[in-house]
Design a protein around this motif. Structure first.
Motif, PDB file in Angstrom:
ATOM      1  N   UNK A   8      46.799  -7.216 -53.059  1.00 27.31           N
ATOM      2  CA  UNK A   8      47.209  -6.644 -51.962  1.00 27.31           C
ATOM      3  C   UNK A   8      47.677  -7.564 -51.511  1.00 27.31           C
ATOM      4  N   UNK A   9      47.260  -8.877 -50.755  1.00 25.51           N
ATOM      5  CA  UNK A   9      48.405  -9.437 -49.880  1.00 25.51           C
ATOM      6  C   UNK A   9      47.179  -9.350 -48.514  1.00 25.51           C
ATOM      7  N   UNK A  10      45.353  -8.499 -48.579  1.00 29.51           N
ATOM      8  CA  UNK A  10      45.162  -9.078 -47.185  1.00 29.51           C
ATOM      9  C   UNK A  10      44.475  -9.889 -47.048  1.00 29.51           C
ATOM     10  N   UNK A  11      43.942  -9.975 -45.151  1.00 36.93           N
ATOM     11  CA  UNK A  11      43.524 -11.940 -45.147  1.00 36.93           C
ATOM     12  C   UNK A  11      42.232 -11.400 -45.869  1.00 36.93           C
ATOM     13  N   UNK A  12      41.667 -12.323 -45.930  1.00 32.39           N
ATOM     14  CA  UNK A  12      40.454 -11.780 -47.159  1.00 32.39           C
ATOM     15  C   UNK A  12      38.961 -12.623 -45.800  1.00 32.39           C
ATOM     16  N   UNK A  13      37.558 -11.677 -45.616  1.00 30.99           N
ATOM     17  CA  UNK A  13      37.059 -12.332 -44.686  1.00 30.99           C
ATOM     18  C   UNK A  13      35.835 -13.226 -45.185  1.00 30.99           C
ATOM     19  N   UNK A  14      34.482 -12.952 -44.361  1.00 24.88           N
ATOM     20  CA  UNK A  14      33.251 -13.329 -45.496  1.00 24.88           C
ATOM     21  C   UNK A  14      32.417 -12.982 -45.098  1.00 24.88           C
ATOM     22  N   UNK A  15      31.688 -12.554 -46.300  1.00 27.98           N
ATOM     23  CA  UNK A  15      30.177 -11.670 -46.171  1.00 27.98           C
ATOM     24  C   UNK A  15      29.439 -11.875 -47.098  1.00 27.98           C
ATOM     25  N   UNK A  16      27.774 -11.638 -46.158  1.00 24.76           N
ATOM     26  CA  UNK A  16      26.964 -12.058 -47.072  1.00 24.76           C
ATOM     27  C   UNK A  16      26.911 -11.183 -48.125  1.00 24.76           C
ATOM     28  N   UNK A  17      26.090 -10.873 -48.529  1.00 23.52           N
ATOM     29  CA  UNK A  17      25.758  -9.942 -50.255  1.00 23.52           C
ATOM     30  C   UNK A  17      25.350 -10.923 -51.509  1.00 23.52           C
ATOM     31  N   UNK A  18      24.389  -9.718 -51.937  1.00 18.60           N
ATOM     32  CA  UNK A  18      23.690 -10.017 -52.893  1.00 18.60           C
ATOM     33  C   UNK A  18      24.236 -10.114 -54.147  1.00 18.60           C
ATOM     34  N   UNK A  19      25.054 -11.192 -54.311  1.00 19.31           N
ATOM     35  CA  UNK A  19      26.562 -10.643 -56.293  1.00 19.31           C
ATOM     36  C   UNK A  19      25.027 -11.969 -57.471  1.00 19.31           C
ATOM     37  N   UNK A  20      26.002 -11.347 -58.463  1.00 16.45           N
ATOM     38  CA  UNK A  20      25.397 -11.516 -59.873  1.00 16.45           C
ATOM     39  C   UNK A  20      26.439 -13.005 -59.642  1.00 16.45           C
ATOM     40  N   UNK A  21      26.425 -14.413 -60.285  1.00 21.66           N
ATOM     41  CA  UNK A  21      27.067 -15.286 -60.662  1.00 21.66           C
ATOM     42  C   UNK A  21      26.137 -15.754 -62.161  1.00 21.66           C
ATOM     43  N   UNK A  22      27.699 -15.829 -62.453  1.00 18.80           N
ATOM     44  CA  UNK A  22      27.109 -17.577 -64.283  1.00 18.80           C
ATOM     45  C   UNK A  22      27.486 -18.809 -63.494  1.00 18.80           C
ATOM     46  N   UNK A  23      26.423 -18.786 -64.486  1.00 14.20           N
ATOM     47  CA  UNK A  23      25.811 -20.566 -63.659  1.00 14.20           C
ATOM     48  C   UNK A  23      27.277 -21.321 -64.957  1.00 14.20           C
ATOM     49  N   UNK A  24      28.741 -21.412 -65.121  1.00 15.84           N
ATOM     50  CA  UNK A  24      29.739 -21.668 -65.674  1.00 15.84           C
ATOM     51  C   UNK A  24      29.832 -23.905 -65.317  1.00 15.84           C
ATOM     52  N   UNK A  25      29.353 -24.197 -63.830  1.00 15.35           N
ATOM     53  CA  UNK A  25      28.438 -25.358 -63.850  1.00 15.35           C
ATOM     54  C   UNK A  25      27.860 -26.124 -63.959  1.00 15.35           C
TER      55      UNK A  25
END
Ligand code: ANZ
Ligand code: ZN
Length: 759
Positions: free
Chosen positions: A181-198
């Protein structure tokens, strides 16, 4: 039937119905022939219609599928729907239509459009990622990743789109703005699930050398993973004696460092370099100099050690920063002494997969407060000595028991975004949920998965779509994987990286046999965009969208297919042109006429030569995705036949060569005009004869009763035919005298070498 005019409307529906009824494109179960899995990137059925741009890749893979079937391969060519995701949800928010309904309406339209285009999919293998039968296994896969320590939850600053009220992956942020939607993105602290692709960074790079993909895509994946070899150098902080580590790819410049910098959280988005002196100093381990420690936004907290040594004499960014804040610049000869531990860092980040949105696959995890607080008591001890993986198990999160899958996406949900996950507002979702570990009341995860999780494994489900016991049987995987030909555009660092990661995990876990290999897509090709007639991207906004529904009723699917493939090389961008469609239509009318004109006794040399050249060229071109030059060769052959006429064998061959490109017209001619058995799409691809691609003079020895009596010089196109050679021999004076008034009992002909008359 009126044979003078090519009437696609009479032909196309008729054969589509018959193909369907007879199951012509069903996946073969026999084990003869080479397996060939030909796959399209399955579509996201957004909007209400497909346009001709979508079709380009699909026509390409259809040509491949038809060609390889005729060559005797066992072809698997499925199609399905990537049906979870934001666009359907956003559309639902706008219109109030439930995404489940709108997406399935779109699917109906897309499917109809694929069918009228004459695409040879085996619809028995159709899948739909938003169906519980599919996402049960998406959830199962998530659980396997969790069990392996490859899925974890942590608080983290995430990209947040304030308009969509959702988290975005790095790949979904374009120039600081939301991809959708082209809206500027901001940073926010949240609990999130990650997959360890690294964990797979190295293998995701090294595997690239074994696969046949466009070089530019390989380079982009490599750069995205961003392997960087350097050293971690330790500095002591003067006041406290504590250590601070920096990651550098130029340890040889340590002697010229003039400051240290650590990542600052604030102002992270600003393009300008902003810094603040911390008041602390560090000691350069090489020359004991005192270096000021700064805090700055151009150091990325999540890369390397989150701290750098500033070497303005050698590093452009450091120079800019040093000049702005009047920090010294020194350039000293390089020393031989290299300090620090060798270390490899990657720019690739773990894949953030949770979404605070409705229309996605529920994450099959349960949180138990009771277990979590029990564990919290132990946490202090564990924190010091255990890996993050162990902590995950201890933090109160447990996977849903596999017998309880799928965790159904509740339908009773107000899907308007309110910053939290819409599923949290379902009245049924949390009913009766208990902890898989202690049995006390517990809560389900209310986030859903990124849709890229669905598309990371859909190509496996295709081969065994109704299996209720496994995501796919080993037998099916062994029979069909890996994908031999994969066609689709974009997704260079998203889908194509995530899917390779999933496949490698499954491979490591033994779900994939070693012999199948740890790369899922052996060959990849990306079709170039089809632009509007105005050379802009096709979009409602520009009013330049062309749909198959406008073209097919007027010109027919075969014309549309021929035109799309003839526009230019498969992998380049090309603008749509209506006059081009008319040209393709004229070509098919001309071909139609050729087949319906009187057949000659035999084809001229020129025609025979061109025919064999064309068989060779068209086959080669299809195998290398050069559909446009294959068609132009067919056009040349057609022109010559128009001029000179041809015998029935030649016409049959032309029809076979045309079948992958114009499947309806070819079938009609094959059955109704040439009187062959249905279906041409099960007939054998013609073979070329190398000796017939040019004219050579061949010398043939003539014997009578085993004695050499002469020699004939005949062109190679005639020598195949014993009758013709016999005739020529009899006409030759030197030979005819040995034959006159004699009874020829037997003729022995060794093609291209010798003819013996027994009299
Ligand atoms: C001193 C130096 C001198 C560097 C020089 C480069 C050139 P890649 O290839 O991307 O790994 N760096 C290290 N960590 C960083 C972070 N968290 N945020 C921003 N920059 C960081 O680049 C590694 C180089 O980027 C490192 O090597 C460091 O600067 C900087 F002539 O150290 B260098
Ligand atoms: Zn519990």
């Amino acid at each position: 039937m009126d044979i003078t005019k090519y009437d696609h409307s009479k032909i196309e529906k008729k054969w589509q119905d018959k193909w369907k009824k007879e199951g012509v494109y069903k996946t073969p179960i026999s084990s003869t022939g080479k397996k060939n899995y030909i796959l399209d990137m399955f579509p996201y059925p957004s909007g209400s219609t497909m346009h001709v741009g979508h079709l380009e890749g699909y026509v390409g893979t259809d040509i491949l599928s038809r060609y390889y079937r005729m060559k005797g391969d066992r072809v698997f060519h499925p199609m399905g729907w990537d049906s979870f995701g934001l666009p359907a949800e956003n559309y639902a928010i706008k219109t109030g239509n439930h995404p489940d309904k709108s997406i399935h309406d779109n699917i109906k339209t897309f499917k109809r459009q694929l069918e009228i285009s004459g695409l040879s999919y085996d619809w028995d293998h159709e899948i739909d990622t938003s169906s519980p039968e599919f996402y049960k296994w998406t959830q199962w896969l998530f659980i396997q990743l969790f069990k392996k320590g490859l899925a974890y939850k942590k608080k983290s600053p995430v990209n947040w789109c304030p308009k969509d009220e959702t988290v975005l992956a790095n790949e979904q942020v374009i120039d600081g703005k939301c991809e959708r939607c082209d809206t500027p993105v901001i940073q926010k602290e949240l609990d999130q699930w990650f997959l360890k692709i690294t964990d797979y960074s190295d293998r995701l790079i090294s595997g690239l050398s074994d696969i046949d993909w466009p070089d530019e895509i390989k380079v982009q994946q490599k750069n995205w993973i961003g392997r960087s070899e350097g050293r971690v150098v330790e500095f002591e902080i003067e006041s406290s004696g504590k250590k601070i580590e920096v990651f550098t790819t130029r340890p040889d410049t340590l002697n010229s460092a003039t400051f240290l910098a650590i990542a600052s959280q604030k102002d992270a988005d600003s393009k300008e370099k902003i810094g603040k002196f911390t008041g602390e100093y560090a000691i350069n381990p090489l020359n004991s100099e005192k270096l000021p420690i700064w805090e700055t936004n151009y150091v990325d907290s999540s890369y390397g050690t989150g701290a750098i040594m500033g070497v303005p004499a050698y590093d452009e960014r450091d120079r800019e920063f040093a000049e702005k804040y009047k920090i010294g610049v020194v350039e000293r000869p390089l020393t031989d002494k290299i300090l620090g531990q060798k270390k490899v860092h990657y720019h690739l980040r773990d894949w953030l997969v949770s979404r605070q949105r409705y229309w996605g696959c529920p994450i099959p995890m349960i949180y138990c407060q009771s277990c979590a607080s029990k564990n919290d008591a132990l946490k202090g001890v564990i924190l010091q000595e255990s890996s993050q993986d162990t902590l995950q198990g201890m933090s109160g999160w447990y996977p849903v028991a596999e017998n309880d899958l799928p965790v159904l996406l509740p339908k009773d949900v107000d899907f308007l975004p309110h910053g939290e996950s819409p599923i949290a507002r379902s009245e049924t979702f949390q009913k009766g949920v208990t902890c898989p570990k202690c049995g006390k009341p517990a809560k389900r995860e209310v986030d859903t998965m990124d849709t890229y999780v669905d598309s990371s494994w859909y190509f496996i489900r295709f081969i065994d779509p109704i299996n209720t016991k496994e995501f796919a049987s080993k037998e099916a995987i062994n029979a069909w994987m890996p994908v031999d030909n994969y066609v689709g555009g974009g997704h260079v660092v998203q889908h194509l990286l995530f899917a390779r990661f999933f496949w490698k995990v499954l491979f490591d876990e033994g779900f994939i046999d070693k012999s199948v290999g740890d790369e899922p897509f052996l060959k990849l090709r990306a079709p170039g965009w089809i632009l509007g007639h105005d050379s802009r991207k096709m979009s409602k906004r520009w009013g330049n969208v062309v749909t198959p529904d406008e073209i097919i009723p007027k010109f027919g699917a075969d014309t549309l297919r021929i035109y799309e493939m003839f526009m230019g090389p498969f992998d380049v961008m090309k603008p749509w042109s209506t006059s081009g469609v008319e040209g393709a239509s004229r070509f098919l009318s001309r071909i139609w006429k050729v087949f319906n004109e009187t057949v000659k006794e035999s084809s001229d040399n020129e025609v025979v030569i061109k025919l064999h050249q064309t068989i060779k060229k068209v086959g080669k071109d299809i195998e290398s995705y050069k559909f446009n030059t294959a068609i132009s060769t067919l056009m040349e052959l057609t022109n010559i036949i128009c001029d000179k006429g041809a015998d029935k064998e030649t016409l049959k061959t032309l029809c076979l060569l045309l079948a992958p490109f114009a499947p309806h017209l070819a079938e009609e001619v094959w059955v109704e005009v040439l009187g062959q058995t249905f279906s041409i799409h099960k007939a054998e691809w013609p073979k070329y004869d190398d000796t017939k691609m040019s004219i050579d003079i061949v010398n043939i020895v003539v014997q009578v009763n085993g004695k050499v009596r002469g020699q004939l010089s005949i062109d190679n196109l005639q020598t195949i035919n014993e009758e013709q050679v016999t005739k020529t021999a009899k006409k030759d004076e030197r030979i005819s005298k040995w034959l006159s008034k004699k009874d020829i009992k037997k003729v022995v002909y060794i093609p291209n070498r010798l003819i013996n008359f027994v009299v």
